[in-house]
Design a protein around this motif. Sequence first.
Motif, PDB file in Angstrom:
ATOM      1  N   ASN A   5       0.732  -1.103  -0.007  1.00 49.07           N
ATOM      2  CA  ASN A   5       0.015   0.139  -0.025  1.00 49.07           C
ATOM      3  C   ASN A   5       0.733   1.232  -0.073  1.00 49.07           C
ATOM      4  OD1 ASN A   5      -2.137  -1.518   0.281  1.00 49.07           O
ATOM      5  ND2 ASN A   5      -2.646  -1.491   2.369  1.00 49.07           N
ATOM      6  N   ARG A   6       1.797   1.282  -1.047  1.00 50.25           N
ATOM      7  CA  ARG A   6       2.806   2.337  -0.811  1.00 50.25           C
ATOM      8  C   ARG A   6       2.142   3.478  -1.689  1.00 50.25           C
ATOM      9  NH1 ARG A   6       8.234  -0.474  -3.230  1.00 50.25           N
ATOM     10  NH2 ARG A   6       8.372  -1.996  -1.284  1.00 50.25           N
ATOM     11  N   LEU A   7       1.250   3.140  -2.634  1.00 55.15           N
ATOM     12  CA  LEU A   7       0.493   4.474  -3.258  1.00 55.15           C
ATOM     13  C   LEU A   7      -0.860   4.975  -2.662  1.00 55.15           C
ATOM     14  CD1 LEU A   7       0.776   2.870  -6.886  1.00 55.15           C
ATOM     15  CD2 LEU A   7       2.610   4.412  -5.790  1.00 55.15           C
ATOM     16  N   THR A   8      -1.197   6.111  -2.901  1.00 54.31           N
ATOM     17  CA  THR A   8      -2.534   6.584  -2.554  1.00 54.31           C
ATOM     18  C   THR A   8      -3.182   7.145  -3.685  1.00 54.31           C
ATOM     19  OG1 THR A   8      -1.551   8.965  -2.367  1.00 54.31           O
ATOM     20  CG2 THR A   8      -1.318   7.666  -0.485  1.00 54.31           C
ATOM     21  N   ALA A   9      -4.478   7.376  -3.435  1.00 48.62           N
ATOM     22  CA  ALA A   9      -5.308   7.920  -4.863  1.00 48.62           C
ATOM     23  C   ALA A   9      -4.661   8.983  -5.183  1.00 48.62           C
ATOM     24  CB  ALA A   9      -6.709   7.906  -3.999  1.00 48.62           C
ATOM     25  N   LEU A  10      -4.011  10.045  -4.109  1.00 47.36           N
ATOM     26  CA  LEU A  10      -3.629  11.136  -4.633  1.00 47.36           C
ATOM     27  C   LEU A  10      -2.314  11.174  -5.583  1.00 47.36           C
ATOM     28  CD1 LEU A  10      -4.068  14.174  -4.567  1.00 47.36           C
ATOM     29  CD2 LEU A  10      -2.497  14.412  -2.571  1.00 47.36           C
ATOM     30  N   SER A  11      -1.314  10.085  -5.183  1.00 44.87           N
ATOM     31  CA  SER A  11      -0.127  10.030  -5.726  1.00 44.87           C
ATOM     32  C   SER A  11      -0.486   9.294  -7.281  1.00 44.87           C
ATOM     33  CB  SER A  11       0.664   9.354  -5.029  1.00 44.87           C
ATOM     34  OG  SER A  11       0.253   7.618  -4.737  1.00 44.87           O
ATOM     35  N   VAL A  12      -1.422   8.400  -7.129  1.00 45.14           N
ATOM     36  CA  VAL A  12      -1.790   7.838  -8.633  1.00 45.14           C
ATOM     37  C   VAL A  12      -2.260   8.949  -9.484  1.00 45.14           C
ATOM     38  CG1 VAL A  12      -3.289   6.209  -9.774  1.00 45.14           C
ATOM     39  CG2 VAL A  12      -2.340   5.573  -7.801  1.00 45.14           C
ATOM     40  N   ARG A  13      -3.223   9.948  -9.093  1.00 50.09           N
ATOM     41  CA  ARG A  13      -3.547  10.865  -9.984  1.00 50.09           C
ATOM     42  C   ARG A  13      -2.430  11.881 -10.295  1.00 50.09           C
ATOM     43  NH1 ARG A  13      -7.595  11.960  -6.759  1.00 50.09           N
ATOM     44  NH2 ARG A  13      -6.709  13.696  -5.718  1.00 50.09           N
ATOM     45  N   HIS A  14      -1.521  12.019  -9.489  1.00 47.80           N
ATOM     46  CA  HIS A  14      -0.533  13.042  -9.837  1.00 47.80           C
ATOM     47  C   HIS A  14       0.816  12.320 -10.638  1.00 47.80           C
ATOM     48  CE1 HIS A  14      -2.332  16.463  -8.041  1.00 47.80           C
ATOM     49  NE2 HIS A  14      -2.636  15.916  -6.902  1.00 47.80           N
ATOM     50  N   ALA A  15       0.702  11.191 -10.793  1.00 47.44           N
ATOM     51  CA  ALA A  15       2.014  10.376 -11.545  1.00 47.44           C
ATOM     52  C   ALA A  15       1.995  10.823 -12.826  1.00 47.44           C
ATOM     53  CB  ALA A  15       1.879   8.954 -11.185  1.00 47.44           C
ATOM     54  N   LYS A  16       2.925  11.699 -13.241  1.00 41.93           N
ATOM     55  CA  LYS A  16       3.145  11.851 -14.463  1.00 41.93           C
ATOM     56  C   LYS A  16       4.149  11.439 -15.464  1.00 41.93           C
ATOM     57  CE  LYS A  16      -0.090  14.914 -13.766  1.00 41.93           C
ATOM     58  NZ  LYS A  16      -1.568  14.888 -14.443  1.00 41.93           N
ATOM     59  N   ASP A  17       5.402  11.083 -14.627  1.00 39.48           N
ATOM     60  CA  ASP A  17       6.655  10.607 -15.458  1.00 39.48           C
ATOM     61  C   ASP A  17       6.609   9.339 -15.829  1.00 39.48           C
ATOM     62  OD1 ASP A  17       7.667  13.059 -14.901  1.00 39.48           O
ATOM     63  OD2 ASP A  17       8.815  12.449 -13.249  1.00 39.48           O
ATOM     64  N   PRO A  18       6.897   8.942 -17.012  1.00 36.22           N
ATOM     65  CA  PRO A  18       6.765   7.444 -17.400  1.00 36.22           C
ATOM     66  C   PRO A  18       7.586   6.515 -16.467  1.00 36.22           C
ATOM     67  CG  PRO A  18       7.382   8.999 -19.326  1.00 36.22           C
ATOM     68  CD  PRO A  18       7.340   9.758 -18.172  1.00 36.22           C
ATOM     69  N   GLY A  19       7.091   5.352 -16.310  1.00 38.20           N
ATOM     70  CA  GLY A  19       7.797   4.314 -15.640  1.00 38.20           C
ATOM     71  C   GLY A  19       6.760   3.569 -14.770  1.00 38.20           C
ATOM     72  N   TYR A  20       7.298   2.935 -13.574  1.00 35.48           N
ATOM     73  CA  TYR A  20       6.642   1.999 -12.911  1.00 35.48           C
ATOM     74  C   TYR A  20       6.623   2.452 -11.526  1.00 35.48           C
ATOM     75  CZ  TYR A  20       7.032  -1.220 -17.069  1.00 35.48           C
ATOM     76  OH  TYR A  20       6.863  -1.713 -18.352  1.00 35.48           O
ATOM     77  N   TYR A  21       5.396   2.554 -10.854  1.00 35.98           N
ATOM     78  CA  TYR A  21       5.270   2.859  -9.506  1.00 35.98           C
ATOM     79  C   TYR A  21       4.538   1.621  -8.545  1.00 35.98           C
ATOM     80  CZ  TYR A  21       5.664   7.403 -11.678  1.00 35.98           C
ATOM     81  OH  TYR A  21       6.374   8.533 -12.375  1.00 35.98           O
ATOM     82  N   THR A  22       5.479   1.001  -7.891  1.00 35.82           N
ATOM     83  CA  THR A  22       4.956  -0.158  -7.051  1.00 35.82           C
ATOM     84  C   THR A  22       4.203   0.334  -5.803  1.00 35.82           C
ATOM     85  OG1 THR A  22       7.199  -1.040  -7.657  1.00 35.82           O
ATOM     86  CG2 THR A  22       6.016  -2.136  -5.851  1.00 35.82           C
ATOM     87  N   ASP A  23       3.275  -0.716  -5.854  1.00 34.18           N
ATOM     88  CA  ASP A  23       2.305  -0.543  -4.625  1.00 34.18           C
ATOM     89  C   ASP A  23       2.437  -1.478  -3.421  1.00 34.18           C
ATOM     90  OD1 ASP A  23      -0.111   0.731  -3.310  1.00 34.18           O
ATOM     91  OD2 ASP A  23      -0.916  -1.317  -3.590  1.00 34.18           O
ATOM     92  N   GLY A  24       3.222  -2.640  -4.063  1.00 38.02           N
ATOM     93  CA  GLY A  24       3.581  -3.691  -3.170  1.00 38.02           C
ATOM     94  C   GLY A  24       2.795  -5.116  -3.493  1.00 38.02           C
ATOM     95  N   ARG A  25       3.362  -6.365  -3.201  1.00 37.43           N
ATOM     96  CA  ARG A  25       2.820  -7.568  -3.369  1.00 37.43           C
ATOM     97  C   ARG A  25       2.487  -7.666  -4.890  1.00 37.43           C
ATOM     98  NH1 ARG A  25       0.732 -10.372   0.335  1.00 37.43           N
ATOM     99  NH2 ARG A  25      -0.935 -11.245  -0.862  1.00 37.43           N
ATOM    100  N   GLY A  26       3.349  -7.097  -5.709  1.00 32.91           N
ATOM    101  CA  GLY A  26       3.256  -7.255  -7.176  1.00 32.91           C
ATOM    102  C   GLY A  26       2.287  -6.243  -7.826  1.00 32.91           C
ATOM    103  N   LEU A  27       1.587  -5.547  -7.065  1.00 35.92           N
ATOM    104  CA  LEU A  27       0.839  -4.629  -8.043  1.00 35.92           C
ATOM    105  C   LEU A  27       1.550  -3.308  -8.294  1.00 35.92           C
ATOM    106  CD1 LEU A  27      -2.043  -3.567  -8.867  1.00 35.92           C
ATOM    107  CD2 LEU A  27      -2.301  -2.712  -6.649  1.00 35.92           C
ATOM    108  N   VAL A  28       1.480  -2.996  -9.399  1.00 36.17           N
ATOM    109  CA  VAL A  28       2.461  -1.840 -10.227  1.00 36.17           C
ATOM    110  C   VAL A  28       1.607  -0.803 -11.176  1.00 36.17           C
ATOM    111  CG1 VAL A  28       4.132  -1.623 -11.556  1.00 36.17           C
ATOM    112  CG2 VAL A  28       4.331  -3.601 -10.037  1.00 36.17           C
TER     113      VAL A  28
END
Length: 356
Positions: A5-28
């Motif tokens: 649960n590293r990500l939040t709804a806000l961080s997902v909405r503001h993610a702009k740079d191309p790449g991979y953002y890990t939430d944990g347990r394989g969810l990216v």
Amino acid sequence: MPATNRLTALSVRHAKDPGYYTDGRGLVLQVSAVGTKSWIFRYRFGSKRHEMGLGSCEFVSLSRARELEQDCRQLLSEGRNPLVERRQARATQIVARARQMTFDQCAAAYLKAHSSSWRNPKHAAQWSSTLATYATPVIGALPVDAIDTELVVKVLAPIWTTKTETATRLRGRIESVLDWATVSKFRHGDNPARWRGHLDFLLANPNKVAPVKNHPALPWLHMSAFMADLRRKEGVSARALEFTILTAARSGETRGAGWGEVNLPQRLWTVPAARMKAGREHRVPLSDAAIALLRGLPGRDGLLFPGQKSQPLSDMSLSAVLRRMGRPDITVHGFRSTFRDWSAGGARECLSARGL
């Protein structure tokens, strides 16, 4: 244990740079070069690593993505590969959609399978017309497996008391189509259009709503005068009507009769099974009057009573003779009833009058 649960709804909405953002347990969370965002589940099955798409962020929220990841983890704990399971589920859905047919599609398939065995093309046309007029607007576009008793009654009820004969035929035709669909595995369960023990509890007895009316018939005691008048009429249709009366035949049997069916020396007319309503060969003894009529016809090949271009007379041609005679009160088919009345009671009266 890796952080989750590293990500939040806000961080997902503001993610702009191309790449991979890990939430944990394989969810990216994957952000593409053009800015689109989607979810990926990374996992190992056996000795291989896999990536499984879980959907676009536009439609799948962070919380929903975590639920999907949990579902995949549950499959892995059972020794099942999530990618393989999804492919199999999709294949099952595709097969199910391919097998799903609407009522109209089933009706068309039923007609295609059976209409070639119906002797009268008019019968197939009536089938199609009745279903198209009354069933199609209500159930035509529905999956045939979704049709239940309530829908069948919805089709029948509006015409059950006003067009009872049409409604009863319609019910039988719907029942036949649904039976075909059941045998073809497009639906299952009891037929909701069946009458006995089912619709007979929901709809009035058709015989009591609209008692069957016999075709208007001429009393047999008036036949002598009528036949004398008929013999004064000229034309093929008049002779066809006369022959129909003399043989107590149906109009269609007479109109389709050919010289190959007649044996004048044996005084016999043999109607083949293919032209009989009951589907059985019918042998008709010919009276002196019928023989005399046939001997007076021109030609000895083709139809006994040819219409234009040597085609069979229309089904209205014999009725037109009655209209020209000023007899709209009787029908061609009614002469069969006249014959039955004479056979049942007329002959006995004649014998009694002669003291026999």
